[in-house]
Scaffold this active site. Structure first.
Site, PDB file in Angstrom:
ATOM      1  N   HIS A   9     101.076  22.493 -67.992  1.00 34.31           N
ATOM      2  CA  HIS A   9     100.415  23.614 -67.458  1.00 34.31           C
ATOM      3  C   HIS A   9     100.239  23.660 -65.968  1.00 34.31           C
ATOM      4  CE1 HIS A   9      98.382  25.785 -71.154  1.00 34.31           C
ATOM      5  NE2 HIS A   9      99.492  25.162 -71.361  1.00 34.31           N
ATOM      6  N   TYR A  26      89.336  30.764 -68.395  1.00 33.54           N
ATOM      7  CA  TYR A  26      87.998  30.718 -68.583  1.00 33.54           C
ATOM      8  C   TYR A  26      87.509  31.920 -67.873  1.00 33.54           C
ATOM      9  CZ  TYR A  26      88.893  25.257 -68.338  1.00 33.54           C
ATOM     10  OH  TYR A  26      89.304  24.037 -68.794  1.00 33.54           O
ATOM     11  N   PRO A  80      81.790  20.326 -70.986  1.00 33.88           N
ATOM     12  CA  PRO A  80      83.317  20.423 -71.258  1.00 33.88           C
ATOM     13  C   PRO A  80      83.951  21.317 -70.193  1.00 33.88           C
ATOM     14  CG  PRO A  80      81.960  21.736 -72.835  1.00 33.88           C
ATOM     15  CD  PRO A  80      81.144  20.982 -72.035  1.00 33.88           C
ATOM     16  N   LYS A 139      86.884  17.304 -68.697  1.00 38.96           N
ATOM     17  CA  LYS A 139      86.764  16.104 -68.109  1.00 38.96           C
ATOM     18  C   LYS A 139      86.499  14.875 -68.810  1.00 38.96           C
ATOM     19  CE  LYS A 139      88.724  17.269 -64.326  1.00 38.96           C
ATOM     20  NZ  LYS A 139      90.259  17.378 -64.086  1.00 38.96           N
ATOM     21  N   TYR A 163      90.511  19.718 -60.765  1.00 41.76           N
ATOM     22  CA  TYR A 163      91.141  20.246 -62.083  1.00 41.76           C
ATOM     23  C   TYR A 163      92.058  19.316 -62.480  1.00 41.76           C
ATOM     24  CZ  TYR A 163      91.380  22.691 -66.419  1.00 41.76           C
ATOM     25  OH  TYR A 163      91.772  23.154 -67.706  1.00 41.76           O
TER      26      TYR A 163
HETATM   27  C1  PHB Z   1      89.998  22.709 -75.384  1.00 46.92           C
HETATM   28  O1  PHB Z   1      91.212  23.101 -75.449  1.00 46.92           O
HETATM   29  O2  PHB Z   1      89.479  22.094 -76.547  1.00 46.92           O
HETATM   30  C2  PHB Z   1      89.346  22.537 -74.129  1.00 46.92           C
HETATM   31  C3  PHB Z   1      90.120  23.173 -73.024  1.00 46.92           C
HETATM   32  C4  PHB Z   1      89.547  23.269 -71.595  1.00 46.92           C
HETATM   33  C5  PHB Z   1      88.020  22.897 -71.691  1.00 46.92           C
HETATM   34  C6  PHB Z   1      87.519  22.384 -72.807  1.00 46.92           C
HETATM   35  C7  PHB Z   1      88.148  22.322 -73.973  1.00 46.92           C
HETATM   36  O3  PHB Z   1      87.679  22.976 -70.295  1.00 46.92           O
END
Ligand code: PHB
Length: 389
Positions: free
Chosen positions: A72, A200, A292, A296, A384
């Site tokens: 990505h 997000y 989450p 990280k 990130y």
């Molecule tokens: C996930 O795919 O479970 C996931 C991805 C990004 C995040 C948290 C969880 O920031």
């Protein structure tokens, strides 16, 4: 039994450490409280920093990840109906790899098996002893017998609830903690992801995240009350709520289906200092937790494993103990920066129950600044994709 490094915890960090040590000719034994099936049934995030991708290759377990993982180059941030992109590649020259933590763990188990590594499952009452001497050992109950594992060092990779951290005397341990007044309700579904990249979303109704495992497996989350239980949420309720929190064009495209897993996780920031006591070295969730929002958790565990592995390698190969002496300081310096990023990104994207009008305006201004300011985007992207080790 005797080994060089006793590793408590057979999750991804313990297994990765064990596999890296093996590649350097250093012996270890992994003690895990649960069964292998249980460990592999835990669903965790799936975004790997380049540092972890490189470590997987160094450990000789990167092939399936290269084949099946997804690179990505950016991520989408939504605010109500608006959306903008953070272009990791243009801003940092780097990317992340989408590959589930469960798959990482599976690959590591296979590699440990192939190398004849010792991973003992269903160990109860695991307890390290004499950590402040040059001859520590670990006792544990397995198959109805008390066992003793003598070793040079103990690596505590046993998670937040594991026994290792408790061995650091309370007078010498400081714990920093922040809890957040909401949780994440997560759903896994056999549906194609709504977008090529993660979304997000900050919305009036609370945070939402659209993530994925592969072309036909999606992972979605919505911010929920801490008092909610997954049983309160039917699949239809979940999809309806998710659609209300993401931009309309994404909601229109969203393919829904039955959930194959549904769970709620609270959000927490936590750090234990120091991460080393005598011959005990903590790695991952045993020493720190992040909310989450920046994905990280596994990545911070991986940076600990990197520092500890290199310190042990220098100790055994070069009789140089500087890395071990400085382990806690080195690991914590990076951990705190990642704690900051996870806290900042969580604060930016969620709605807080006690948020004032001013607080909300600050959040909106910060999102607008990030949308419009390349320097701010670069700072976000650097964290990130992962700070350097
Ligand atoms: C996930 O795919 O479970 C996931 C991805 C990004 C995040 C948290 C969880 O920031």
């Amino acid at each position: 039994m005797r080994t060089q490094v006793a590793i408590i915890g057979g999750g991804p960090s313990g297994l990765l450490l064990s596999q890296l040590l093996h590649s350097a000719g250093i012996e270890s034994v992994v003690l895990e409280r649960r069964s292998r099936d249980y460990v592999l049934s835990r669903i965790r995030a799936g975004v790997l920093e380049t540092g972890l991708v490189d470590l997987m290759h160094e450990a000789g377990v990167g092939d399936r990840m290269e084949r099946e993982g997804f690179v990505h180059d950016g991520t989408l941030l939504a605010n109500g109906n608006e959306q903008f992109r953070i272009d990791f590649k243009a801003l940092t020259g780097r990317h992340v790899m989408v590959y589930g933590q469960t798959e990482v763990t599976r690959d590591l188990y296979e590699a440990r098996d192939a190398a004849g590594g010792t991973v003992i499952h269903e160990c109860r009452g695991v307890k390290p002893h004499d950590l402040d001497t040059a001859a520590p050992f670990v006792t544990f109950l397995h198959d109805g017998k008390v066992n003793r594992l003598d070793c040079d060092f103990v690596a505590g990779c046993d998670g937040y609830h594991g026994p290792s951290r408790q061995e650091i005397p309370t007078a010498e341990r400081t714990e920093y903690e922040k809890t957040y007044p909401f949780g994440w309700l997560g759903v896994l579904s056999e549906t194609p992801p709504v977008a090529d990249e993660l979304i997000y979303a900050n919305s009036e109704r609370g945070f939402a995240l659209c993530s994925m495992r592969n072309d036909s497996l999606s992972r979605y989350y919505i911010q929920c009350d801490l008092s909610d239980s997954p049983d309160d949420w039917t699949d239809d309720m979940f999809w309806d709520e998710l659609k209300r929190r993401i931009p309309e064009e994404a909601a229109d495209r969203l393919v829904t289906g039955p959930s194959i897993e549904k769970s709620i996780a609270p959000l927490r920031s936590f750090v234990c200092e120091p991460m080393r006591w005598g011959r005990l070295f903590l790695c991952g969730d045993a020493a720190h937790i992040v909310p989450p929002t920046g994905a990280k958790g596994l990545n911070t565990a991986a940076s600990d494993v990197h520092y500890l592995f290199n310190a042990l390698r220098h100790f055994y190969h070069d009789r140089d103990d500087e890395g071990l002496e400085k382990y806690s300081e080195t690991a914590l310096a990076r951990i705190w920066k990642t704690e900051r990023f996870s806290w900042w990104f969580s604060s930016l994207m969620h709605r807080y129950p006690d948020q004032s009008g001013f607080d909300l305006r600050m959040q909106q201004a910060e999102l607008a600044f990030l949308r419009d300011n390349e320097a701010a985007q670069k700072a976000m992207a650097e964290s990130y994709v992962g700070l350097p080790y």
